[in-house]
Design a protein around this motif. Sequence first.
Motif, PDB file in Angstrom:
ATOM      1  N   ASP A  93      24.701   5.890 -37.356  1.00 45.37           N
ATOM      2  CA  ASP A  93      23.466   6.673 -37.284  1.00 45.37           C
ATOM      3  C   ASP A  93      22.816   6.676 -38.655  1.00 45.37           C
ATOM      4  O   ASP A  93      23.424   7.096 -39.640  1.00 45.37           O
ATOM      5  CB  ASP A  93      23.765   8.106 -36.846  1.00 45.37           C
ATOM      6  N   THR A  94      21.593   6.182 -38.726  1.00 45.67           N
ATOM      7  CA  THR A  94      20.857   6.179 -39.996  1.00 45.67           C
ATOM      8  C   THR A  94      19.587   7.022 -39.909  1.00 45.67           C
ATOM      9  O   THR A  94      18.707   6.902 -40.761  1.00 45.67           O
ATOM     10  CB  THR A  94      20.478   4.733 -40.396  1.00 45.67           C
ATOM     11  N   GLU A 126      32.817   8.382 -35.987  1.00 45.39           N
ATOM     12  CA  GLU A 126      34.182   8.420 -36.510  1.00 45.39           C
ATOM     13  C   GLU A 126      35.253   8.239 -35.433  1.00 45.39           C
ATOM     14  O   GLU A 126      36.442   8.179 -35.752  1.00 45.39           O
ATOM     15  CB  GLU A 126      34.424   9.754 -37.233  1.00 45.39           C
ATOM     16  N   SER A 127      34.844   8.164 -34.180  1.00 41.35           N
ATOM     17  CA  SER A 127      35.816   7.965 -33.108  1.00 41.35           C
ATOM     18  C   SER A 127      36.397   6.556 -33.171  1.00 41.35           C
ATOM     19  O   SER A 127      35.836   5.657 -33.808  1.00 41.35           O
ATOM     20  CB  SER A 127      35.159   8.193 -31.747  1.00 41.35           C
ATOM     21  N   LEU A 148      22.910   4.518 -33.128  1.00 44.85           N
ATOM     22  CA  LEU A 148      23.070   5.490 -32.053  1.00 44.85           C
ATOM     23  C   LEU A 148      21.725   5.935 -31.492  1.00 44.85           C
ATOM     24  O   LEU A 148      21.592   6.162 -30.288  1.00 44.85           O
ATOM     25  CB  LEU A 148      23.866   6.698 -32.554  1.00 44.85           C
ATOM     26  N   GLN A 149      20.725   6.053 -32.357  1.00 47.54           N
ATOM     27  CA  GLN A 149      19.396   6.425 -31.862  1.00 47.54           C
ATOM     28  C   GLN A 149      18.885   5.380 -30.873  1.00 47.54           C
ATOM     29  O   GLN A 149      18.348   5.717 -29.815  1.00 47.54           O
ATOM     30  CB  GLN A 149      18.417   6.567 -33.031  1.00 47.54           C
ATOM     31  N   GLY A 150      19.054   4.114 -31.201  1.00 44.61           N
ATOM     32  CA  GLY A 150      18.612   3.047 -30.314  1.00 44.61           C
ATOM     33  C   GLY A 150      19.418   2.986 -29.030  1.00 44.61           C
ATOM     34  O   GLY A 150      18.879   2.729 -27.951  1.00 44.61           O
ATOM     35  N   ILE A 151      20.722   3.223 -29.142  1.00 41.77           N
ATOM     36  CA  ILE A 151      21.591   3.199 -27.962  1.00 41.77           C
ATOM     37  C   ILE A 151      21.197   4.304 -26.987  1.00 41.77           C
ATOM     38  O   ILE A 151      21.086   4.079 -25.775  1.00 41.77           O
ATOM     39  CB  ILE A 151      23.066   3.335 -28.384  1.00 41.77           C
ATOM     40  N   TYR A 165      22.529  15.011 -30.942  1.00 46.08           N
ATOM     41  CA  TYR A 165      22.554  14.566 -32.337  1.00 46.08           C
ATOM     42  C   TYR A 165      23.730  15.156 -33.115  1.00 46.08           C
ATOM     43  O   TYR A 165      24.303  14.494 -33.985  1.00 46.08           O
ATOM     44  CB  TYR A 165      21.239  14.937 -33.022  1.00 46.08           C
ATOM     45  N   ARG A 166      24.108  16.370 -32.789  1.00 45.97           N
ATOM     46  CA  ARG A 166      25.198  17.025 -33.514  1.00 45.97           C
ATOM     47  C   ARG A 166      26.545  16.333 -33.282  1.00 45.97           C
ATOM     48  O   ARG A 166      27.506  16.566 -34.024  1.00 45.97           O
ATOM     49  CB  ARG A 166      25.290  18.489 -33.099  1.00 45.97           C
ATOM     50  N   TYR A 167      26.598  15.468 -32.253  1.00 47.57           N
ATOM     51  CA  TYR A 167      27.840  14.746 -31.966  1.00 47.57           C
ATOM     52  C   TYR A 167      27.820  13.308 -32.496  1.00 47.57           C
ATOM     53  O   TYR A 167      28.792  12.574 -32.302  1.00 47.57           O
ATOM     54  CB  TYR A 167      28.092  14.716 -30.454  1.00 47.57           C
TER      55      TYR A 167
END
Length: 222
Positions: A197-198, A186-187, A52-55, A178-180
């Motif tokens: 997310d790592t 999990e969606s 997710l960070q990369g996306i 980030y909080r999402y």
Amino acid sequence: MDLPEQFKAVTLTHVRYRRGDQLGHFLAWISLVPVFISLGGFVSHFLFRRELQGIFFGLGLVISQLINEFIKTTVEQARPETCTLLEACDSHGWPSSHSQFVFFFATYFSLMGCKGIGFWVGLRSRWVLNLVHWCLAVVTMYSRVYLGYHTVAQVFAGAALGAVVGGSWFWVVNSVLYRYFEVIEESKLGRMLCVKDTSHIPDVLKFEYDNARAARKNTKSD
């Protein structure tokens, strides 16, 4: 038929240099760094890692480019006179999109390193990686002036805008969005695409290395 008026180049990849100019040849390749990062980096990242960070990093670069295009079409500042020889006069020059791209990337990447996000193996590697991509950013900015595509003011404007947008987007991602991340993971769509997310793992490289070895041992034992 007037060919120059009928055809328009893709400015991100349309690079010319003087025949026989070895430095110009080198800088022409350097100016394609945004293309290499976009296609080689983020596309492969999504296909094989789906972090997710990369996306969101890649999404920020897209947003930055849209901002650049909006400003260019609003200000409509011409490129330097050399644009005639380069067949680049059909696009605007302020701010430089190449400079904005690489400085967004360098700023965001550095902030990720400061926060310990990503594949960081100690402080030394962090400094080395930061040095490499900041050098690439500066050389890319210089290449646009040397090759005649931009004025000094245009590349500095792009660099400043890229750094500001990069820093701002990093704050948005890591302080607001980030909080999402867990919700996205999990969606239904997140699980279907296997996004993850790592960024909460201190040393992702070591973590994945250890788990890959453990999985192989478990497979052999079965």
